[in-house]
Motif scaffolding. Sequence first.
Motif, PDB file in Angstrom:
ATOM      1  N   MET A   1       0.855  -1.204   0.000  1.00  0.00           N
ATOM      2  CA  MET A   1       0.000   0.000   0.000  1.00  0.00           C
ATOM      3  C   MET A   1       0.880   1.239   0.000  1.00  0.00           C
ATOM      4  SD  MET A   1      -2.907   1.126   2.751  1.00  0.00           S
ATOM      5  CE  MET A   1      -3.746   2.693   2.604  1.00  0.00           C
ATOM      6  N   THR A   2       0.627   2.136  -0.922  1.00  0.00           N
ATOM      7  CA  THR A   2       1.435   3.350  -1.034  1.00  0.00           C
ATOM      8  C   THR A   2       0.952   4.403  -0.052  1.00  0.00           C
ATOM      9  OG1 THR A   2       1.813   2.911  -3.360  1.00  0.00           O
ATOM     10  CG2 THR A   2       2.207   5.158  -2.587  1.00  0.00           C
ATOM     11  N   ILE A   3       1.883   4.993   0.651  1.00  0.00           N
ATOM     12  CA  ILE A   3       1.543   6.030   1.628  1.00  0.00           C
ATOM     13  C   ILE A   3       1.499   7.374   0.940  1.00  0.00           C
ATOM     14  CG2 ILE A   3       2.288   7.208   3.725  1.00  0.00           C
ATOM     15  CD1 ILE A   3       3.596   4.633   4.577  1.00  0.00           C
ATOM     16  N   ASP A   4       0.439   8.139   1.140  1.00  0.00           N
ATOM     17  CA  ASP A   4       0.323   9.474   0.561  1.00  0.00           C
ATOM     18  C   ASP A   4       1.193  10.427   1.351  1.00  0.00           C
ATOM     19  OD1 ASP A   4      -0.308  11.779  -0.618  1.00  0.00           O
ATOM     20  OD2 ASP A   4      -2.443  11.779  -0.112  1.00  0.00           O
ATOM     21  N   LYS A   5       2.226  10.977   0.667  1.00  0.00           N
ATOM     22  CA  LYS A   5       3.174  11.852   1.368  1.00  0.00           C
ATOM     23  C   LYS A   5       2.899  13.320   1.076  1.00  0.00           C
ATOM     24  CE  LYS A   5       6.754   8.380   1.129  1.00  0.00           C
ATOM     25  NZ  LYS A   5       6.042   7.484   0.240  1.00  0.00           N
ATOM     26  N   THR A   6       1.663  13.702   0.867  1.00  0.00           N
ATOM     27  CA  THR A   6       1.349  15.106   0.638  1.00  0.00           C
ATOM     28  C   THR A   6       1.973  15.949   1.734  1.00  0.00           C
ATOM     29  OG1 THR A   6      -0.731  14.453  -0.376  1.00  0.00           O
ATOM     30  CG2 THR A   6      -0.519  16.762   0.322  1.00  0.00           C
ATOM     31  N   ALA A   7       2.645  17.011   1.330  1.00  0.00           N
ATOM     32  CA  ALA A   7       3.564  17.737   2.213  1.00  0.00           C
ATOM     33  C   ALA A   7       3.007  18.016   3.606  1.00  0.00           C
ATOM     34  CB  ALA A   7       3.978  19.041   1.550  1.00  0.00           C
ATOM     35  N   MET A   8       1.852  18.654   3.704  1.00  0.00           N
ATOM     36  CA  MET A   8       1.376  19.044   5.025  1.00  0.00           C
ATOM     37  C   MET A   8       0.167  18.217   5.473  1.00  0.00           C
ATOM     38  SD  MET A   8       3.468  21.313   5.953  1.00  0.00           S
ATOM     39  CE  MET A   8       2.617  21.914   7.403  1.00  0.00           C
ATOM     40  N   GLY A   9      -0.229  17.247   4.658  1.00  0.00           N
ATOM     41  CA  GLY A   9      -1.444  16.517   4.988  1.00  0.00           C
ATOM     42  C   GLY A   9      -1.230  15.415   5.990  1.00  0.00           C
ATOM     43  N   HIS A  10      -0.035  14.920   6.099  1.00  0.00           N
ATOM     44  CA  HIS A  10       0.250  13.821   7.017  1.00  0.00           C
ATOM     45  C   HIS A  10       0.497  14.389   8.413  1.00  0.00           C
ATOM     46  CE1 HIS A  10       2.210  10.377   8.852  1.00  0.00           C
ATOM     47  NE2 HIS A  10       1.825   9.638   7.831  1.00  0.00           N
ATOM     48  N   PRO A  11      -0.155  13.857   9.465  1.00  0.00           N
ATOM     49  CA  PRO A  11      -0.011  14.422  10.821  1.00  0.00           C
ATOM     50  C   PRO A  11       1.436  14.502  11.270  1.00  0.00           C
ATOM     51  CG  PRO A  11      -1.818  12.838  10.757  1.00  0.00           C
ATOM     52  CD  PRO A  11      -1.119  12.735   9.432  1.00  0.00           C
ATOM     53  N   LEU A  12       2.225  13.452  11.020  1.00  0.00           N
ATOM     54  CA  LEU A  12       3.612  13.478  11.461  1.00  0.00           C
ATOM     55  C   LEU A  12       4.402  14.515  10.689  1.00  0.00           C
ATOM     56  CD1 LEU A  12       5.912  12.413  13.121  1.00  0.00           C
ATOM     57  CD2 LEU A  12       6.229  10.552  11.467  1.00  0.00           C
ATOM     58  N   GLY A  13       4.078  14.631   9.372  1.00  0.00           N
ATOM     59  CA  GLY A  13       4.768  15.638   8.572  1.00  0.00           C
ATOM     60  C   GLY A  13       4.480  17.033   9.089  1.00  0.00           C
ATOM     61  N   LYS A  14       3.257  17.247   9.508  1.00  0.00           N
ATOM     62  CA  LYS A  14       2.877  18.556  10.037  1.00  0.00           C
ATOM     63  C   LYS A  14       3.627  18.870  11.318  1.00  0.00           C
ATOM     64  CE  LYS A  14      -1.449  21.119  10.410  1.00  0.00           C
ATOM     65  NZ  LYS A  14      -2.900  20.996  10.445  1.00  0.00           N
ATOM     66  N   ALA A  15       3.718  17.909  12.194  1.00  0.00           N
ATOM     67  CA  ALA A  15       4.423  18.111  13.455  1.00  0.00           C
ATOM     68  C   ALA A  15       5.903  18.302  13.225  1.00  0.00           C
ATOM     69  CB  ALA A  15       4.186  16.908  14.370  1.00  0.00           C
ATOM     70  N   ALA A  16       6.462  17.512  12.296  1.00  0.00           N
ATOM     71  CA  ALA A  16       7.898  17.634  12.019  1.00  0.00           C
ATOM     72  C   ALA A  16       8.216  18.989  11.439  1.00  0.00           C
ATOM     73  CB  ALA A  16       8.326  16.524  11.051  1.00  0.00           C
ATOM     74  N   THR A  17       7.345  19.451  10.523  1.00  0.00           N
ATOM     75  CA  THR A  17       7.563  20.777   9.941  1.00  0.00           C
ATOM     76  C   THR A  17       7.475  21.854  11.012  1.00  0.00           C
ATOM     77  OG1 THR A  17       6.612  20.030   7.873  1.00  0.00           O
ATOM     78  CG2 THR A  17       6.738  22.410   8.210  1.00  0.00           C
ATOM     79  N   ALA A  18       6.491  21.706  11.886  1.00  0.00           N
ATOM     80  CA  ALA A  18       6.326  22.676  12.972  1.00  0.00           C
ATOM     81  C   ALA A  18       7.563  22.736  13.836  1.00  0.00           C
ATOM     82  CB  ALA A  18       5.106  22.313  13.815  1.00  0.00           C
ATOM     83  N   LYS A 342       8.970   7.553   8.431  1.00  0.00           N
ATOM     84  CA  LYS A 342       7.775   8.087   7.795  1.00  0.00           C
ATOM     85  C   LYS A 342       7.732   7.742   6.309  1.00  0.00           C
ATOM     86  CE  LYS A 342       5.693  12.549   6.628  1.00  0.00           C
ATOM     87  NZ  LYS A 342       5.879  14.011   6.677  1.00  0.00           N
ATOM     88  N   TYR A 343       8.886   7.814   5.640  1.00  0.00           N
ATOM     89  CA  TYR A 343       8.936   7.629   4.186  1.00  0.00           C
ATOM     90  C   TYR A 343       8.778   6.158   3.811  1.00  0.00           C
ATOM     91  CZ  TYR A 343      10.151   9.398  -0.474  1.00  0.00           C
ATOM     92  OH  TYR A 343      10.108   9.790  -1.792  1.00  0.00           O
ATOM     93  N   CYS A 344       9.486   5.287   4.497  1.00  0.00           N
ATOM     94  CA  CYS A 344       9.459   3.860   4.160  1.00  0.00           C
ATOM     95  C   CYS A 344       9.367   3.039   5.450  1.00  0.00           C
ATOM     96  CB  CYS A 344      10.708   3.494   3.360  1.00  0.00           C
ATOM     97  SG  CYS A 344      10.710   1.822   2.690  1.00  0.00           S
ATOM     98  N   PRO A 345       8.196   3.042   6.112  1.00  0.00           N
ATOM     99  CA  PRO A 345       8.064   2.438   7.450  1.00  0.00           C
ATOM    100  C   PRO A 345       8.523   0.982   7.562  1.00  0.00           C
ATOM    101  CG  PRO A 345       6.109   3.708   6.891  1.00  0.00           C
ATOM    102  CD  PRO A 345       6.935   3.639   5.641  1.00  0.00           C
ATOM    103  N   PRO A 346       8.166   0.092   6.626  1.00  0.00           N
ATOM    104  CA  PRO A 346       8.505  -1.328   6.852  1.00  0.00           C
ATOM    105  C   PRO A 346      10.013  -1.595   6.867  1.00  0.00           C
ATOM    106  CG  PRO A 346       6.810  -1.087   5.159  1.00  0.00           C
ATOM    107  CD  PRO A 346       7.380   0.271   5.403  1.00  0.00           C
ATOM    108  N   ASN A 347      10.768  -0.857   6.069  1.00  0.00           N
ATOM    109  CA  ASN A 347      12.204  -1.112   5.950  1.00  0.00           C
ATOM    110  C   ASN A 347      13.009   0.162   6.183  1.00  0.00           C
ATOM    111  OD1 ASN A 347      12.103  -3.980   5.016  1.00  0.00           O
ATOM    112  ND2 ASN A 347      10.978  -3.041   3.316  1.00  0.00           N
ATOM    113  N   TRP A 348      12.603   0.927   7.177  1.00  0.00           N
ATOM    114  CA  TRP A 348      13.189   2.248   7.358  1.00  0.00           C
ATOM    115  C   TRP A 348      14.695   2.192   7.610  1.00  0.00           C
ATOM    116  CZ3 TRP A 348      15.891   3.839  11.579  1.00  0.00           C
ATOM    117  CH2 TRP A 348      15.750   3.109  12.768  1.00  0.00           C
ATOM    118  N   GLN A 349      15.179   1.169   8.334  1.00  0.00           N
ATOM    119  CA  GLN A 349      16.616   1.095   8.623  1.00  0.00           C
ATOM    120  C   GLN A 349      17.423   0.998   7.326  1.00  0.00           C
ATOM    121  OE1 GLN A 349      14.278  -0.956   9.924  1.00  0.00           O
ATOM    122  NE2 GLN A 349      14.712  -1.454  12.087  1.00  0.00           N
ATOM    123  N   PHE A 350      16.986   0.101   6.428  1.00  0.00           N
ATOM    124  CA  PHE A 350      17.699  -0.099   5.173  1.00  0.00           C
ATOM    125  C   PHE A 350      17.545   1.132   4.277  1.00  0.00           C
ATOM    126  CE2 PHE A 350      16.963  -4.937   5.620  1.00  0.00           C
ATOM    127  CZ  PHE A 350      18.001  -5.002   6.548  1.00  0.00           C
TER     128      PHE A 350
END
Length: 362
Positions: A1-18, A342-350
């Motif tokens: 399943m592809t994650i929608d990475k719309t710049a400010m739409g993702h809650p974590l993205g919003k908090a990180a930007t803040a 956030k970008y690639c949750p299942p394999n974030w380390q790699f």
Amino acid sequence: MTIDKTAMGHPLGKAATALLVLAMAYGIAGIAPRVALADEVSDRLAATAQRVSEASQAYDQAQAALNDVNQRIADNQARIDEIEADLPEQRQQAADSMVALYKISRSGTSLVDLMLSSEDFNSLVATMQYLNVITSRNNDEVQKLLDMEDELEATRDELASEKDEAEAAQKDAQQALDEANAARAAAEAAAQAQAQAEAAEAAEAISEAQAAADQGQTFTTESGETAQVAAPAEQPTPAPAPAATSDVDQWAARIDAYLAGSPMAGHGRTFAEAALRYGVDPRFSPAIATIESGKGAICFRPYNAWGWGNSSWGSWDEAINAHVAGLASGYGYTVSVWGAKKYCPPNWQFWYSSVSAQMAAI
């Protein structure tokens, strides 16, 4: 399943930007971007991020206006120089003409005298036409001098006005540039502080990736492609974002060399200029493109080399600018542990380790 990475739409993205904007605005360092911020504070800080972006755009606009003003000043000065060069000769011609007109007016020759001295009517007409031509020509020379002096004065006044406008534009441009550079420096400092806060987790991820890389393992990227696990030789550190045209030139050349032979070849300047515009590590976006699509060789949507939501674009330039803008608003200045999660949750380390390795290669 592809994650929608719309710049400010993702809650974590919003908090990180803040958080990033908070570090920019108030110099706060060492706060993990995973801290949950109240919606009201997050919205306010997101608005601050927008103002920072607008300040950078204001510099571009002010610089363009300044260049236009400088060109008009140069054009006006060229006309002033031309008039001043012609004035001495024109003053002499006007003086000669005024002497001639004075002599004609003092000669005492009347219409009766002309009639009596003329052999016939045609001779009279010819004589009068000759005198009219002489008088008109002399008047024209005097008027030409007056017009040139009027134009010179008007052009000088216009030049003075243009200079005032240029100085005002220069002041605005410098202020916008200072704001953009301050925001960029703050973003770099925030990235450094964030990296230090995540150092242990990042080191563990790189160590795990190194072991996997030694065994030739692969992993599934966010775009659904398979990538070889890689690890950087050392802990990644942010590179300075371009701050001037010379910086853009240097980064454009480095990125072009990195992308040589790929579908994205020749677009190093687009990456570098976008990094300057949005205040992002210039290596960040091209490195992700390598991991997610082999530098654009396998795009799951048109010109989408990053596994970026469900987006597609009409050209590489459009796509690059959109991706870099999205990284700036949703993932911070450079690659990070929290951004990888956030970008690639299942394999974030790699993903984190491999993107870091590619950035180190640029």
